[in-house]
Design an enzyme around this catalytic site. Structure first.
Site, mmCIF file in Angstrom:
data_model
loop_
_atom_site.group_PDB
_atom_site.id
_atom_site.type_symbol
_atom_site.label_atom_id
_atom_site.label_comp_id
_atom_site.label_asym_id
_atom_site.label_seq_id
_atom_site.Cartn_x
_atom_site.Cartn_y
_atom_site.Cartn_z
ATOM 1 N N ASP A 141 0.775 -1.476 -0.136
ATOM 2 C CA ASP A 141 -0.060 -0.256 0.052
ATOM 3 C C ASP A 141 0.980 1.267 0.261
ATOM 4 O O ASP A 141 0.372 1.885 0.753
ATOM 5 C CB ASP A 141 -1.131 -0.188 1.317
ATOM 6 C CG ASP A 141 -1.843 0.660 1.278
ATOM 7 O OD1 ASP A 141 -2.963 1.524 2.466
ATOM 8 O OD2 ASP A 141 -2.463 1.454 -0.380
ATOM 9 N N LYS A 144 2.774 3.413 -5.687
ATOM 10 C CA LYS A 144 1.651 2.659 -6.837
ATOM 11 C C LYS A 144 3.461 1.949 -7.594
ATOM 12 O O LYS A 144 3.009 1.270 -7.948
ATOM 13 C CB LYS A 144 1.201 2.887 -7.156
ATOM 14 C CG LYS A 144 0.246 3.683 -6.218
ATOM 15 C CD LYS A 144 -0.413 2.645 -5.211
ATOM 16 C CE LYS A 144 -1.342 3.231 -4.468
ATOM 17 N NZ LYS A 144 -0.917 2.631 -2.822
ATOM 18 N N ASP A 169 -3.357 -2.775 -2.324
ATOM 19 C CA ASP A 169 -4.268 -1.753 -2.449
ATOM 20 C C ASP A 169 -4.173 -0.585 -3.693
ATOM 21 O O ASP A 169 -3.122 -1.095 -4.539
ATOM 22 C CB ASP A 169 -3.839 -1.320 -0.986
ATOM 23 C CG ASP A 169 -5.395 -0.374 -1.379
ATOM 24 O OD1 ASP A 169 -5.157 0.909 -0.704
ATOM 25 O OD2 ASP A 169 -6.536 -0.403 -1.728
ATOM 26 N N ASN A 170 -5.687 -0.885 -4.376
ATOM 27 C CA ASN A 170 -5.089 0.129 -5.254
ATOM 28 C C ASN A 170 -5.097 0.053 -6.572
ATOM 29 O O ASN A 170 -4.324 0.917 -7.310
ATOM 30 C CB ASN A 170 -4.425 1.775 -4.679
ATOM 31 C CG ASN A 170 -4.459 2.141 -3.380
ATOM 32 O OD1 ASN A 170 -3.661 1.727 -2.512
ATOM 33 N ND2 ASN A 170 -5.551 2.403 -2.880
ATOM 34 N N GLU A 199 -11.408 4.457 -1.169
ATOM 35 C CA GLU A 199 -11.996 4.359 0.443
ATOM 36 C C GLU A 199 -12.980 5.854 0.186
ATOM 37 O O GLU A 199 -12.386 6.410 -0.297
ATOM 38 C CB GLU A 199 -10.139 4.691 1.368
ATOM 39 C CG GLU A 199 -9.366 5.859 0.834
ATOM 40 C CD GLU A 199 -8.474 4.852 -0.262
ATOM 41 O OE1 GLU A 199 -8.659 3.791 -0.342
ATOM 42 O OE2 GLU A 199 -7.266 5.023 0.112
HETATM 43 N N1 LIG Z 1 9.069 2.456 -0.554
HETATM 44 C C1 LIG Z 1 8.975 3.146 0.364
HETATM 45 N N2 LIG Z 1 9.099 2.176 1.799
HETATM 46 C C2 LIG Z 1 9.058 2.481 2.983
HETATM 47 N N3 LIG Z 1 7.522 3.614 3.065
HETATM 48 C C3 LIG Z 1 6.836 4.313 1.372
HETATM 49 C C4 LIG Z 1 7.303 3.845 0.206
HETATM 50 N N4 LIG Z 1 7.065 4.793 -0.457
HETATM 51 C C5 LIG Z 1 5.979 5.236 0.153
HETATM 52 N N5 LIG Z 1 5.853 5.274 1.423
HETATM 53 C C6 LIG Z 1 4.921 5.541 2.137
HETATM 54 O O1 LIG Z 1 3.939 5.184 2.221
HETATM 55 C C7 LIG Z 1 2.652 6.067 2.325
HETATM 56 C C8 LIG Z 1 2.362 5.865 0.957
HETATM 57 C C9 LIG Z 1 1.252 5.517 0.485
HETATM 58 C C10 LIG Z 1 0.676 5.755 -1.481
HETATM 59 N N6 LIG Z 1 -0.363 5.608 -1.303
HETATM 60 C C11 LIG Z 1 -1.182 6.116 -2.136
HETATM 61 O O2 LIG Z 1 -0.366 7.306 -3.344
HETATM 62 C C12 LIG Z 1 -2.659 5.906 -2.315
HETATM 63 C C13 LIG Z 1 -3.165 7.188 -3.637
HETATM 64 C C14 LIG Z 1 -4.626 6.827 -3.045
HETATM 65 N N7 LIG Z 1 -5.580 7.598 -4.195
HETATM 66 O O3 LIG Z 1 -5.388 8.855 -3.982
HETATM 67 O O4 LIG Z 1 -6.925 8.139 -4.432
HETATM 68 C C15 LIG Z 1 -5.658 5.817 -2.192
HETATM 69 C C16 LIG Z 1 -4.803 4.664 -1.593
HETATM 70 O O5 LIG Z 1 -5.461 4.035 -0.869
HETATM 71 C C17 LIG Z 1 -3.322 5.054 -1.636
HETATM 72 O O6 LIG Z 1 -2.562 4.444 -0.963
HETATM 73 C C18 LIG Z 1 3.595 7.461 2.644
HETATM 74 O O7 LIG Z 1 2.955 6.968 4.287
HETATM 75 C C19 LIG Z 1 5.057 6.601 2.585
HETATM 76 O O8 LIG Z 1 5.856 7.858 3.022
HETATM 77 MG MG LIG Z 2 -4.254 2.409 -0.751
#
Ligand SMILES: Nc1ncnc2c1ncn2[C@@H]1O[C@H](/C=C/CNC(=O)c2cc([N+](=O)[O-])cc(O)c2O)[C@@H](O)[C@H]1O
Ligand SMILES: [Mg+2]
Length: 214
Positions: A141, A144, A169-170, A199
């Site tokens: 999650d 992406k 997810d997504n 969501e």
């Molecule tokens: N390589 C990595 N290692 C560790 N932590 C990492 C990481 N990449 C991202 N993160 C962390 O994971 C979270 C990102 C989630 C991206 N979800 C999304 O972008 C997202 C967007 C929508 N949306 O736009 O509707 C809906 C959703 O359910 C979503 O999960 C943030 O807290 C970020 O800091």
């Molecule tokens: Mg998500």
């Protein structure tokens, strides 16, 4: 100074949820996101699908990629059998600070290890750092465009065994086309799509459940 959305979400948990009651923490976040501010938690509708997969797999070891504020972390951990462990990776320190407090409010510190850092750096170190052999369940999650590279990395690092489950997810919104194409066409996976909604909205989204065949 202006608060952030994660800070306001945590305040809603501390105001409306009962300490030590994970389901009340989940409920408080869903209420905040429906009534006050949308946030990118897996949410209650997809959360029910997540619950059913976790209950079916009954995993002893879980990896979550992308903790954010800890909503799915708490939701998953609340269903784990005793002695089961969930490792969750989060590279944004501000989000990690919030997630640790959400996890603490739920009283799930003993089941959850939040590791600050990037999945690409930590996946290769899972065995040596945390004594993990393989993961029974992985919840993807995070960003992406990291789903596919991290899945290949987990394969290469021997973190998946015959029967390990990937739940992503997504896969529709925002979408993970390269990951979806891979798990649906690779002979090493058996994939299944669970149709749902993004969501707190009526937009289509869904979870992809993929069994690693070894
Ligand atoms: N390589 C990595 N290692 C560790 N932590 C990492 C990481 N990449 C991202 N993160 C962390 O994971 C979270 C990102 C989630 C991206 N979800 C999304 O972008 C997202 C967007 C929508 N949306 O736009 O509707 C809906 C959703 O359910 C979503 O999960 C943030 O807290 C970020 O800091
Ligand atoms: Mg998500």
């Amino acid at each position: 100074t202006q608060s952030t959305r994660p800070q306001r979400m945590l305040a809603a948990v501390q105001k409306n949820a009962t300490r030590g009651d994970p389901r009340s923490v989940v409920k408080a976040i869903d209420q905040f996101c429906r009534q006050k501010e949308w946030a990118m938690n897996v949410g209650d509708e997809k959360g029910c699908i997540l619950d059913s997969v976790v209950s079916e797999v009954n995993p002893a070891t879980v990896l979550e990629l992308g903790t954010y504020c800890g909503y799915s972390t708490v939701r998953i951990a609340s269903l784990l059998p005793p002695h089961a462990k969930l490792i969750t990776l989060e590279f944004n320190p501000d989000n990690a600070v919030i997630a640790r407090q959400v996890i603490a409010w739920a009283g799930l510190e003993d089941k959850i290890q939040l590791v600050e850092g990037a999945s690409g750096d930590w996946i290769p170190k899972m065995k040596e750092e945390f004594g993990v052999k393989t993961f029974d369940l992985v919840f993807l999650d995070h960003w992406k465009d990291r789903y596919l590279p991290d899945t290949k990395l987990m394969e290469e690092c021997g973190l998946l065994r015959k029967g390990s489950i990937l739940l992503a997810d997504n896969v529709i919104c925002p979408g993970t086309p390269d990951y979806l194409e891979y798990v649906r066409n690779s002979p090493r996976y058996k994939s299944q799509y669970f149709k749902s909604h993004l969501e707190y909205t009526k937009v289509e989204d869904g979870l992809e459940k993929s069994v690693f065949l070894g």
